[in-house]
Design a protein around this motif. Structure first.
Motif, PDB file in Angstrom:
ATOM      1  N   ILE A   1       0.853  -1.203   0.000  1.00 45.88           N
ATOM      2  CA  ILE A   1       0.000   0.000   0.000  1.00 45.88           C
ATOM      3  C   ILE A   1       0.886   1.250   0.000  1.00 45.88           C
ATOM      4  O   ILE A   1       0.630   2.221  -0.714  1.00 45.88           O
ATOM      5  N   ALA A   2       1.961   1.206   0.792  1.00 39.39           N
ATOM      6  CA  ALA A   2       2.858   2.371   0.891  1.00 39.39           C
ATOM      7  C   ALA A   2       3.458   2.696  -0.478  1.00 39.39           C
ATOM      8  O   ALA A   2       3.563   3.861  -0.856  1.00 39.39           O
ATOM      9  N   GLN A   3       3.829   1.643  -1.207  1.00 41.00           N
ATOM     10  CA  GLN A   3       4.411   1.880  -2.548  1.00 41.00           C
ATOM     11  C   GLN A   3       3.400   2.577  -3.453  1.00 41.00           C
ATOM     12  O   GLN A   3       3.726   3.528  -4.157  1.00 41.00           O
ATOM     13  N   ARG A   4       2.152   2.096  -3.397  1.00 39.25           N
ATOM     14  CA  ARG A   4       1.100   2.713  -4.231  1.00 39.25           C
ATOM     15  C   ARG A   4       0.883   4.173  -3.860  1.00 39.25           C
ATOM     16  O   ARG A   4       0.574   4.999  -4.693  1.00 39.25           O
ATOM     17  N   LYS A   5       1.053   4.471  -2.552  1.00 36.60           N
ATOM     18  CA  LYS A   5       0.769   5.836  -2.094  1.00 36.60           C
ATOM     19  C   LYS A   5       1.962   6.770  -2.259  1.00 36.60           C
ATOM     20  O   LYS A   5       1.877   7.953  -1.897  1.00 36.60           O
ATOM     21  N   GLY A   6       3.057   6.219  -2.727  1.00 38.79           N
ATOM     22  CA  GLY A   6       4.228   7.054  -3.030  1.00 38.79           C
ATOM     23  C   GLY A   6       4.718   7.896  -1.859  1.00 38.79           C
ATOM     24  O   GLY A   6       4.956   9.102  -2.046  1.00 38.79           O
TER      25      GLY A   6
ATOM     26  N   GLY B   1     -12.618   7.503   1.956  1.00 37.86           N
ATOM     27  CA  GLY B   1     -11.307   7.068   1.474  1.00 37.86           C
ATOM     28  C   GLY B   1     -10.175   7.390   2.436  1.00 37.86           C
ATOM     29  O   GLY B   1      -9.010   7.494   2.037  1.00 37.86           O
ATOM     30  N   MET B   2     -10.511   7.570   3.715  1.00 39.21           N
ATOM     31  CA  MET B   2      -9.476   7.972   4.676  1.00 39.21           C
ATOM     32  C   MET B   2      -8.734   6.782   5.286  1.00 39.21           C
ATOM     33  O   MET B   2      -7.737   6.968   5.978  1.00 39.21           O
ATOM     34  N   ALA B   3      -9.259   5.559   5.080  1.00 40.65           N
ATOM     35  CA  ALA B   3      -8.574   4.370   5.624  1.00 40.65           C
ATOM     36  C   ALA B   3      -8.124   3.500   4.454  1.00 40.65           C
ATOM     37  O   ALA B   3      -8.914   3.177   3.566  1.00 40.65           O
ATOM     38  N   ASP B   4      -6.844   3.138   4.442  1.00 40.43           N
ATOM     39  CA  ASP B   4      -6.320   2.295   3.359  1.00 40.43           C
ATOM     40  C   ASP B   4      -6.571   0.823   3.624  1.00 40.43           C
ATOM     41  O   ASP B   4      -6.580   0.006   2.702  1.00 40.43           O
TER      42      ASP B   4
END
Ligand code: MRU
Length: 365
Positions: free
Chosen positions: A154-159, A239-242
């Protein structure tokens, strides 16, 4: 993990005698850090039932140490085993939902049975209680190592933007012997330098999220925000929780998960809003004898007073219990609910992450 900068476990033996079990009395957190001495099976039953200690893994470890106290108390003659068996029944009867309690007590009975003489049985119960507590810690660490991979993706997607994780109740180190389950991937992610933020759902009626998870995260320096239980749907819709990570008190072989009341509603909201929903499940929380969580998992019903009254500190730091309903209101207090496997994206276990339907395959590895 850390409390005021010092490392603690949630349960340990008082040194040097090894005859008294010590716990952090969680009824006083986050306001006071109180250590309680438990010197008898009766004391351990009370501590579990009245939730001086709580959380599936910790209840299991407490059951194991309770069995050691039973061996210390038992007459050192032919009545030894009868006494120990009665203690096992009393301990098992304290709280019904988390299967860790009977899992640990059965492991103790096995160890006691395998030793021949009374003193050997006593020693076996001591070393086995320590082993059960250590195993709990090992399982939590492994859950962290596997779960962090999901956070990394998820972190990678969120840059580089913080990963927002929503959790419910307390499945952190206070609910286990150390580390915790739902929080273990969070601590691993911190080690890897992944920016994180946790939404902590307050978890009425006893507020384990607001009182315990928030306290844990604060002492570990993890950014968090406490939300009212009923805010979770709104937060997911915006959309505040991944992702959501919750704990587990009992998981069926088909992957239905019983966890603190309110978990099911979060899973429904997550499904509706395409938010991945994970449960962190050590094998000590899996009940291989059952397949239908809704029908077969016993759900604890606690006193309605826990719904009617709320405890907190006043402006002078004095603990106060206040009534939030009318005196005469009736209250119904189910401690847990069951989230069906179909609402769960994955189970994070000490052996890896799997779909609920693949749990059986994972156990064969
Ligand atoms: O009633 P509790 O506080 O013992 O409930 C157990 C829990 O803390 C939760 O259900 C938790 O999410 C799973 S147990 C680690």
């Amino acid at each position: 993990m850390l409390a005021n900068g010092k490392h603690y476990r949630t349960i340990w033996l008082k040194q040097p005698e090894n005859r008294i079990v010590q716990i952090i009395d969680q009824r006083f957190l986050p306001w006071k850090f109180v250590v309680e001495d438990i010197a008898s099976v009766e004391g351990m039953c009370k501590a579990i039932k009245e939730m001086h200690l709580r959380g599936a893994g910790l209840i299991g470890a407490a059951g194991a140490y309770g069995m050691y106290l039973a061996c210390l108390e038992a007459p050192k003659n032919k009545d030894f085993y009868r006494y120990v068996l009665e203690a096992a029944q009393k301990l098992k009867g304290t709280r019904p939902t988390a299967v860790n309690l009977s899992w640990a007590i059965e492991k103790q009975l096995e160890a006691i049975n395998q030793a021949s003489y009374v003193m050997d049985k006593l020693n076996a119960s001591l070393s086995n209680a320590i082993a059960i507590a250590d195993l709990d810690v090992q399982m939590c660490k492994k859950i962290g190592e596997h779960g962090v991979q999901i956070i990394e993706e998820i972190a990678q997607r969120k840059g580089g933007k913080p990963v927002n994780i929503l959790t419910h109740c307390n499945a952190g180190w206070l609910a286990f012997v150390d580390v915790g389950t739902a929080t273990a991937p969070v601590y691993e992610a911190r080690k890897k330098g992944i920016p994180l933020h946790i939404f902590v759902s307050e978890t009425r009626p006893r507020n384990q999220g607001a009182s315990l998870t928030a306290w844990e995260l604060e002492h570990e320096g993890i950014p968090f925000t406490v939300i009212a239980d009923n805010a979770s749907g709104h937060i997911m819709q915006r959309g505040m929780a991944d992702m959501v990570i919750v704990g587990c008190d009992r998981c069926t072989k088909t992957g239905d998960v019983a966890n603190k009341i309110g978990t099911y509603l979060k899973a429904l909201a997550a499904k509706e809003n395409n938010v991945p929903f994970y449960a962190a499940v050590p094998s000590s929380s899996i009940d291989w004898d059952i397949s239908d969580g809704i029908r077969e998992i016993p759900i604890e019903e606690r006193s309605g007073d826990e719904v009617k009254y709320v405890t907190g500190a006043d402006e002078y730091g004095e603990l106060k219990k206040v009534l939030v309903t009318t005196e005469k209101s009736k209250a119904l207090n189910y401690g847990f609910d069951v989230t069906p496997a179909r609402l769960i994206t994955g189970l994070i276990t000490e052996r890896g992450v799997c779909k609920p339907s693949e749990l059986g395959d994972l156990s064969k590895n």
